[in-house]
Enzyme design. Structure first.
Site, PDB file in Angstrom:
ATOM      1  N   HIS A 242     -36.098 -66.563 135.402  1.00  0.00           N
ATOM      2  CA  HIS A 242     -36.826 -65.472 135.351  1.00  0.00           C
ATOM      3  C   HIS A 242     -36.619 -64.919 136.663  1.00  0.00           C
ATOM      4  O   HIS A 242     -36.543 -63.747 136.822  1.00  0.00           O
ATOM      5  CB  HIS A 242     -38.168 -65.758 134.582  1.00  0.00           C
ATOM      6  CG  HIS A 242     -38.608 -64.890 134.544  1.00  0.00           C
ATOM      7  ND1 HIS A 242     -38.764 -63.813 133.776  1.00  0.00           N
ATOM      8  CD2 HIS A 242     -40.479 -64.525 135.678  1.00  0.00           C
ATOM      9  CE1 HIS A 242     -40.130 -63.175 134.347  1.00  0.00           C
ATOM     10  NE2 HIS A 242     -40.848 -63.495 135.265  1.00  0.00           N
TER      11      HIS A 242
ATOM     12  N   ASP B 124     -17.626 -39.341 146.810  1.00  0.00           N
ATOM     13  CA  ASP B 124     -17.584 -40.274 146.371  1.00  0.00           C
ATOM     14  C   ASP B 124     -18.606 -41.284 147.273  1.00  0.00           C
ATOM     15  O   ASP B 124     -19.032 -40.796 148.472  1.00  0.00           O
ATOM     16  CB  ASP B 124     -16.643 -40.767 145.474  1.00  0.00           C
ATOM     17  CG  ASP B 124     -16.552 -42.092 144.428  1.00  0.00           C
ATOM     18  OD1 ASP B 124     -17.073 -43.502 144.983  1.00  0.00           O
ATOM     19  OD2 ASP B 124     -16.246 -41.790 143.379  1.00  0.00           O
TER      20      ASP B 124
ATOM     21  N   TRP C 204     -37.957 -69.991 142.165  1.00  0.00           N
ATOM     22  CA  TRP C 204     -36.909 -68.985 142.646  1.00  0.00           C
ATOM     23  C   TRP C 204     -37.038 -69.089 144.364  1.00  0.00           C
ATOM     24  O   TRP C 204     -35.439 -69.239 145.020  1.00  0.00           O
ATOM     25  CB  TRP C 204     -37.185 -67.479 141.976  1.00  0.00           C
ATOM     26  CG  TRP C 204     -38.307 -67.141 143.169  1.00  0.00           C
ATOM     27  CD1 TRP C 204     -39.560 -67.366 142.790  1.00  0.00           C
ATOM     28  CD2 TRP C 204     -37.967 -65.972 144.645  1.00  0.00           C
ATOM     29  NE1 TRP C 204     -39.816 -66.471 144.149  1.00  0.00           N
ATOM     30  CE2 TRP C 204     -38.830 -65.592 145.154  1.00  0.00           C
ATOM     31  CE3 TRP C 204     -36.503 -65.609 144.631  1.00  0.00           C
ATOM     32  CZ2 TRP C 204     -39.504 -65.107 146.250  1.00  0.00           C
ATOM     33  CZ3 TRP C 204     -36.267 -65.041 146.027  1.00  0.00           C
ATOM     34  CH2 TRP C 204     -37.514 -64.762 146.906  1.00  0.00           C
TER      35      TRP C 204
ATOM     36  N   SER D  50     -22.225 -59.666 147.017  1.00  0.00           N
ATOM     37  CA  SER D  50     -21.876 -58.880 146.590  1.00  0.00           C
ATOM     38  C   SER D  50     -23.060 -57.694 147.246  1.00  0.00           C
ATOM     39  O   SER D  50     -22.691 -56.738 147.550  1.00  0.00           O
ATOM     40  CB  SER D  50     -22.383 -58.898 145.270  1.00  0.00           C
ATOM     41  OG  SER D  50     -22.776 -58.012 144.622  1.00  0.00           O
ATOM     42  N   SER D  51     -24.067 -58.331 147.668  1.00  0.00           N
ATOM     43  CA  SER D  51     -25.622 -57.586 147.997  1.00  0.00           C
ATOM     44  C   SER D  51     -24.256 -56.902 149.195  1.00  0.00           C
ATOM     45  O   SER D  51     -24.871 -55.507 149.902  1.00  0.00           O
ATOM     46  CB  SER D  51     -26.959 -57.877 147.897  1.00  0.00           C
ATOM     47  OG  SER D  51     -26.752 -58.401 146.597  1.00  0.00           O
TER      48      SER D  51
ATOM     49  N   HIS E  54     -39.501 -62.531 152.736  1.00  0.00           N
ATOM     50  CA  HIS E  54     -39.653 -61.010 153.129  1.00  0.00           C
ATOM     51  C   HIS E  54     -39.601 -60.020 153.242  1.00  0.00           C
ATOM     52  O   HIS E  54     -39.852 -58.955 151.943  1.00  0.00           O
ATOM     53  CB  HIS E  54     -41.327 -61.534 154.292  1.00  0.00           C
ATOM     54  CG  HIS E  54     -42.401 -60.854 154.251  1.00  0.00           C
ATOM     55  ND1 HIS E  54     -42.980 -60.955 153.319  1.00  0.00           N
ATOM     56  CD2 HIS E  54     -42.923 -59.462 153.904  1.00  0.00           C
ATOM     57  CE1 HIS E  54     -44.263 -59.896 152.918  1.00  0.00           C
ATOM     58  NE2 HIS E  54     -43.643 -58.839 153.415  1.00  0.00           N
TER      59      HIS E  54
ATOM     60  N   GLU F 180     -37.023 -58.876 152.092  1.00  0.00           N
ATOM     61  CA  GLU F 180     -36.403 -58.774 150.418  1.00  0.00           C
ATOM     62  C   GLU F 180     -36.963 -58.362 149.888  1.00  0.00           C
ATOM     63  O   GLU F 180     -37.200 -57.115 148.637  1.00  0.00           O
ATOM     64  CB  GLU F 180     -36.227 -60.393 149.553  1.00  0.00           C
ATOM     65  CG  GLU F 180     -35.545 -60.456 148.343  1.00  0.00           C
ATOM     66  CD  GLU F 180     -33.881 -59.946 148.200  1.00  0.00           C
ATOM     67  OE1 GLU F 180     -33.132 -59.349 149.181  1.00  0.00           O
ATOM     68  OE2 GLU F 180     -34.565 -59.248 147.124  1.00  0.00           O
TER      69      GLU F 180
ATOM     70  N   TYR G  81     -39.270 -56.260 150.553  1.00  0.00           N
ATOM     71  CA  TYR G  81     -39.249 -54.450 150.884  1.00  0.00           C
ATOM     72  C   TYR G  81     -37.971 -54.145 150.480  1.00  0.00           C
ATOM     73  O   TYR G  81     -38.105 -53.672 150.446  1.00  0.00           O
ATOM     74  CB  TYR G  81     -39.429 -54.171 152.551  1.00  0.00           C
ATOM     75  CG  TYR G  81     -41.088 -54.931 153.061  1.00  0.00           C
ATOM     76  CD1 TYR G  81     -41.885 -54.248 152.128  1.00  0.00           C
ATOM     77  CD2 TYR G  81     -41.074 -56.052 154.318  1.00  0.00           C
ATOM     78  CE1 TYR G  81     -43.185 -54.601 152.363  1.00  0.00           C
ATOM     79  CE2 TYR G  81     -42.469 -56.794 153.884  1.00  0.00           C
ATOM     80  CZ  TYR G  81     -43.570 -55.583 153.547  1.00  0.00           C
ATOM     81  OH  TYR G  81     -45.482 -56.406 153.429  1.00  0.00           O
TER      82      TYR G  81
ATOM     83  N   SER H  22     -41.458 -40.529 146.047  1.00  0.00           N
ATOM     84  CA  SER H  22     -41.439 -40.016 146.351  1.00  0.00           C
ATOM     85  C   SER H  22     -40.736 -38.480 145.782  1.00  0.00           C
ATOM     86  O   SER H  22     -40.184 -37.560 146.707  1.00  0.00           O
ATOM     87  CB  SER H  22     -40.790 -39.844 148.301  1.00  0.00           C
ATOM     88  OG  SER H  22     -41.741 -40.747 148.977  1.00  0.00           O
TER      89      SER H  22
ATOM     90  N   HIS I  75     -46.763 -65.742 156.411  1.00  0.00           N
ATOM     91  CA  HIS I  75     -48.277 -65.224 156.084  1.00  0.00           C
ATOM     92  C   HIS I  75     -47.871 -66.288 154.276  1.00  0.00           C
ATOM     93  O   HIS I  75     -48.503 -66.216 153.701  1.00  0.00           O
ATOM     94  CB  HIS I  75     -47.987 -63.844 155.757  1.00  0.00           C
ATOM     95  CG  HIS I  75     -46.881 -62.995 154.947  1.00  0.00           C
ATOM     96  ND1 HIS I  75     -47.388 -61.950 155.926  1.00  0.00           N
ATOM     97  CD2 HIS I  75     -46.213 -62.960 153.935  1.00  0.00           C
ATOM     98  CE1 HIS I  75     -46.332 -61.672 154.525  1.00  0.00           C
ATOM     99  NE2 HIS I  75     -45.848 -62.199 153.443  1.00  0.00           N
ATOM    100  N   HIS I  76     -46.796 -66.463 153.431  1.00  0.00           N
ATOM    101  CA  HIS I  76     -45.731 -67.371 152.700  1.00  0.00           C
ATOM    102  C   HIS I  76     -46.730 -68.648 153.012  1.00  0.00           C
ATOM    103  O   HIS I  76     -46.156 -69.408 152.304  1.00  0.00           O
ATOM    104  CB  HIS I  76     -44.857 -67.105 152.345  1.00  0.00           C
ATOM    105  CG  HIS I  76     -44.472 -65.783 151.780  1.00  0.00           C
ATOM    106  ND1 HIS I  76     -44.757 -65.485 150.713  1.00  0.00           N
ATOM    107  CD2 HIS I  76     -43.731 -64.695 152.574  1.00  0.00           C
ATOM    108  CE1 HIS I  76     -43.894 -63.951 150.482  1.00  0.00           C
ATOM    109  NE2 HIS I  76     -43.554 -63.475 152.132  1.00  0.00           N
TER     110      HIS I  76
ATOM    111  N   THR J  13     -48.227 -48.376 154.919  1.00  0.00           N
ATOM    112  CA  THR J  13     -48.182 -48.604 153.863  1.00  0.00           C
ATOM    113  C   THR J  13     -49.318 -47.725 153.135  1.00  0.00           C
ATOM    114  O   THR J  13     -49.153 -46.492 152.074  1.00  0.00           O
ATOM    115  CB  THR J  13     -48.913 -49.355 152.834  1.00  0.00           C
ATOM    116  OG1 THR J  13     -47.237 -50.756 153.277  1.00  0.00           O
ATOM    117  CG2 THR J  13     -47.671 -49.626 151.289  1.00  0.00           C
TER     118      THR J  13
ATOM    119  N   LYS K 203     -48.230 -44.239 153.221  1.00  0.00           N
ATOM    120  CA  LYS K 203     -47.269 -43.333 151.668  1.00  0.00           C
ATOM    121  C   LYS K 203     -48.550 -43.042 150.716  1.00  0.00           C
ATOM    122  O   LYS K 203     -48.283 -41.940 150.402  1.00  0.00           O
ATOM    123  CB  LYS K 203     -46.661 -44.416 151.911  1.00  0.00           C
ATOM    124  CG  LYS K 203     -45.316 -45.284 152.973  1.00  0.00           C
ATOM    125  CD  LYS K 203     -44.016 -45.361 152.235  1.00  0.00           C
ATOM    126  CE  LYS K 203     -43.001 -45.306 152.824  1.00  0.00           C
ATOM    127  NZ  LYS K 203     -41.846 -43.977 152.439  1.00  0.00           N
TER     128      LYS K 203
ATOM    129  N   ARG L  23     -50.253 -71.938 140.066  1.00  0.00           N
ATOM    130  CA  ARG L  23     -49.093 -71.346 139.444  1.00  0.00           C
ATOM    131  C   ARG L  23     -47.580 -72.569 138.451  1.00  0.00           C
ATOM    132  O   ARG L  23     -48.338 -73.388 139.352  1.00  0.00           O
ATOM    133  CB  ARG L  23     -48.406 -70.434 140.204  1.00  0.00           C
ATOM    134  CG  ARG L  23     -47.748 -70.726 141.096  1.00  0.00           C
ATOM    135  CD  ARG L  23     -47.878 -69.935 142.564  1.00  0.00           C
ATOM    136  NE  ARG L  23     -46.286 -69.533 142.187  1.00  0.00           N
ATOM    137  CZ  ARG L  23     -45.776 -69.093 143.315  1.00  0.00           C
ATOM    138  NH1 ARG L  23     -45.792 -68.518 144.267  1.00  0.00           N
ATOM    139  NH2 ARG L  23     -44.546 -67.974 142.747  1.00  0.00           N
TER     140      ARG L  23
END
Lengths: 535, 293
Positions: free
Chosen positions: A86, A115, A151, A179-180, A263, A265, A267, A278, A312-313, A338, A341, A460
């Site tokens: 998931h 293009d 994950w 790909s990315s 991390h 990732e 963002y 925006s 921080h993880h 943030t 924003k 979790r």
């Protein structure tokens, strides 16, 4: 912001005339052989939608099992595979491809380009994805099951204690990464090199800006993910001990490398959302965006800070106190840009002539609910508090607020906002409003109580839990099923809009500004074969 | 900016991307099965799928590059297109830098943090005493906490020669580039050939070094963190040298057989050269951090 003569697309270049570029070829070749940014964008978006439903079905399995305490529907091992896949599907298969699809559709139109800069590579980037996810999904049916280590595939779960499907997981992540990276290179080169004359950096729409920075993050960290999975592969199969203390390595090393990717990732999954919101908020406020330049600087500083906060993880994993303090303060620092924003979005609405069409509803919900996710993030950033919250449902609540009501809501908002431009038809406003309210209520029923069970100590990634959490979990599951069903409304709206509806004008929305709104709805097959003049 | 914008070339439909996607599918699926089959002694067809993927990928690369070269030689590309290619290649090299960064990061972490901690530094004295009382921290780690023993690869001798060879190859490549810009075709051909030969001899010596490591030094991929980082860093670097050498060979053949590239229009050459200098820089970091220090 800009003025163009909208008939520029009539003046085809010599090559376009030769090859009849203005009409897409018919049949399967159109989609398999395409070099067109709109076709590829459509493919990305449809793929992301499909993956959203597949990943969503897995979430339904999770919520069904957790509806009551005790084990009733699935085995714990399969439950772990569901949470793992998931997560992988939603991150790499739904959110990222959806943003890439939006980038493909919109960036060339927004900057006045014909293009993407490298159209064939663009198609390659897309077509890798269905195959990569086919491999990942296939692994679920292998003997011993699919990946079940979460994950985040922490070692040694993914090395010593994982099944044979780990190699398939590793290689599918490798080709997703390819790909990315190619997609990101394409976006950067397009923005650097294909802007219409006069489209200076500080005139670029914010969606283009946020994607430029996102693409930079992607190129910087996807290779690190590739390195991580490679080390997992060699540790598991070829006797290396990167993550094994007996051989001189360290399982903590895994977490450092993974989160150095992980991390930035997160963002990658939210910066394009900032760009979307925006774009939408000024349109329906009928006012220009408040603080455009500060938005650009805020996005850039969030991206830079994202490289300095990964640990921080890992507060409970263990590290020297000065490191915990460093990562705590850096993380809290992110709240500043943030906050800028969120302030700017609210200030844009302040004294605007507001209307509340579906895209605006989702954008406003984004601002409120993403901010809730941001605040719970701040709580998690406090090291001593994190010792309590770590690996509880509080964390699950936090990242679902930023990813579902953040990233996914922005993608849905973008779909409603630009669907009339893409298809030439208005979507069904009533159905859209139903979709919005059903989603809004159910998503909060789904994720808000998770804060409470998390703070009370529910861990979790478990298929069973203590009796004290039963009532809240039943509510959460009901919210989950309702949110899942609500998305069928979204599917209905999209299908209906593609098939017909009130014709959309070129500008579509009264307050919409930018180059894409000056093209016809739907736009010509190649947006700008000669560049518009941006004044 | 973008003065040459007027007719940006958007290629026609192309079959190569989907062929490339199928190739990567076969490659990934084949590799996934193959890895299980070789390491677990299982029966299967992973290797055939893997080989089919590699073959299809090569087929795709040849076809795709042929298209691009034909378009370029046919004059369809503008200066702006050239810039797109250059920027694309630069960002690709940046992504490669980050790939190596992950492995260098692992090396630094293992050396500077994990190893001293295993020996009881920071607040790990009791843990070390209970878990690994025999272990003492030395780099190169010739004896792991678990007791695997190995020998370190000295930097004098072969690795030093290899460093000189790669450095020399970067210089000859630069001479080739200057020759190309000055229109001295003979010098271009010779210098490029010399670069490729230097690259090939580097790879030959590297292979010899690997045999030496396995047979004489008992330095293996599974010899603990020193062997892990040694082989993965030098191995991925060697892979990149191989790719770079193939890239340069293709460029050389284009020059020899078709007389491609002019003083002003030589993106293909430039990209191969950038790539080569990049693997050279990676090697210098490798030489310093893996061999010398």
């Amino acid at each position: 912001m800009s003025t163009i003569s909208t008939d520029t697309h009539q003046h085809a270049g010599p090559h376009d005339a030769d090859h009849g570029h203005h009409h897409p070829p018919a049949g399967f070749k159109r989609w398999f052989y395409t070099t067109n940014h709109k076709d590829i964008g459509t493919l990305y978006l449809l793929f992301a939608l499909t993956m959203f439903f597949i990943g969503g079905l897995m979430a339904m399995v999770i919520r069904a099992e957790l509806f009551q305490p005790g084990l009733q529907l699935v085995q714990p091992d399969f439950f772990n595979q569901m949470t793992t896949v998931h997560g992988l599907i939603m991150v790499f298969g739904a959110v990222m491809p959806a943003f890439t699809g939006l980038a493909n559709w919109l960036i060339p139109m927004m900057i006045g380009a014909p293009d993407m800069a490298l159209p064939r590579m663009n198609n390659w980037s897309f077509w890798i994805l269905p195959f990569a996810f086919a491999i990942l999904l296939m692994s679920l049916f292998m003997e011993g099951g699919g990946p079940g280590f979460g994950w985040t595939f922490y070692a040694p779960l993914s090395t010593k204690y994982s099944g044979d499907s780990t190699a398939l997981f590793v290689f599918s992540v490798h080709i997703m990464g390819i790909s990315s990276i190619m997609g990101a290179i394409n976006v950067i080169v397009t923005i650097f090199n294909l802007r219409a004359p006069g489209m200076t950096w500080m005139k670029m729409p914010l969606f283009v800006w946020t994607w430029l920075i996102t693409a930079f993050l992607l190129i910087a960290v996807m290779p690190v993910l590739a390195g991580t999975v490679t080390m997992v592969l060699t540790d598991k199969y070829f006797g290396t001990s990167f993550f094994d203390a007996a051989g001189g390595g360290d399982p903590v090393l895994f977490q450092h490398i993974f989160w150095f990717f992980g991390h930035p990732e997160v963002y990658i999954m939210i910066l394009p959302a900032f760009g979307i919101v925006s774009s939408i908020v000024p349109t329906f406020s009928r006012k220009p965006l408040f603080g455009y330049a500060s938005m650009v600087y805020a996005t850039s500083s969030i991206a830079l800070l994202s490289f300095l906060v990964w640990a921080h993880h890992m507060f409970t994993t263990g590290m020297p106190v000065f490191a915990e303090l460093f990562f705590m303060y850096c993380t809290m620092l992110i709240a500043v840009p943030t906050g800028v924003k969120v302030f700017n979005w609210v200030a844009t609405m302040w004294r605007g002539a507001l209307t509340f069409e579906v895209p605006m509803m989702f954008a406003i919900a984004f601002i409120v609910l993403f901010t809730i996710g941001g605040f719970s993030g701040l709580m998690l950033a406090i090291t001593p508090a994190d010792f309590q919250y770590h690996d509880t449902y509080f964390v699950v609540a936090h990242f679902h607020y930023v990813l579902v009501t953040g990233a996914i809501f922005s993608i849905i908002a973008a779909a409603y906002y630009w669907l009339p431009k893409w298809t030439g038809h208005m979507y069904d406003e009533t159905l859209g409003q139903w979709h919005f309210w059903c989603s809004l209520i159910s998503v909060n029923l789904l994720f808000f109580p998770m804060h409470f069970v998390g703070l009370a100590g529910m861990p979790r990634r478990i298929p069973d839990y203590a009796l004290q959490f039963a009532d809240f979990n039943a509510l959460i599951s009901i919210g989950g099923f309702a949110f899942g069903l609500s998305q069928l409304l979204f599917l209905w709206v999209i299908v209906k809009c593609i098939n017909g509806g009130k014709p959309a004008t070129n500008q579509v929305w009264e307050g919409a500004e930018g180059l894409e709104w000056q093209l016809t709805s739907p736009p010509p097959y190649h947006s700008f074969t000669t560049p518009p003049d941006v004044k | 900016m973008a003065k040459t914008y007027q007719h940006y070339y958007v290629p026609e439909q192309s079959p190569w991307p989907i062929v490339g996607a199928v190739a990567l599918f076969l490659l990934a699926l084949g590799a996934g099965h193959f890895v299980n089959e070789v390491t677990r002694d299982k029966q299967g067809h992973g290797e055939y799928m893997l080989l089919a993927g590699v073959a299809l990928l090569l087929f795709m690369l040849v076809g795709w590059f042929r298209n691009v070269i034909d378009e370029s030689m046919g004059g369809l590309y503008s200066d702006q297109m050239d810039r797109s290619f250059r920027q694309g290649m630069s960002w690709f090299i940046f992504s490669e830098v980050m790939f190596f960064f992950a492995f260098f990061g692992a090396l630094f972490y293992a050396r500077m943090i994990a190893m001293p901690w295993l020996d009881g530094e920071s607040n790990n004295a009791m843990t070390a005493e209970i878990l690994w009382p025999e272990f003492s921290a030395h780099w190169p780690m010739t004896k792991t906490p678990g007791g695997i023993e190995t020998t370190a690869m000295p930097w004098q001798g072969l690795p030093l020669y290899n460093t000189l060879i790669l450095l020399a190859s970067s210089v000859t490549l630069q001479f080739a580039h200057v020759a190309l810009e000055q229109g001295k075709r003979l010098q271009l051909r010779l210098m490029l050939l010399l670069t490729i030969l230097l690259g090939a001899s580097f790879l030959g010596l590297q292979a010899y070094e690997y045999m030496h490591a396995y047979q004489d030094l008992n330095l293996r991929l599974d010899s603990g963190i020193y062997g892990n980082t040694f082989f993965l860093l030098t191995g991925f670097h060697g892979l990149h040298v191989t790719l770079g050498a193939i890239f340069l060979t293709v460029i050389w053949l284009r020059i020899m057989l078709k007389n491609h590239f002019t003083a002003h229009n030589h993106f293909g050459f430039q990209a191969a050269a950038w790539y080569w200098h990049f693997v050279d820089v990676v090697w210098l970091c490798l030489f310093v951090f893996v061999y010398v220090l």
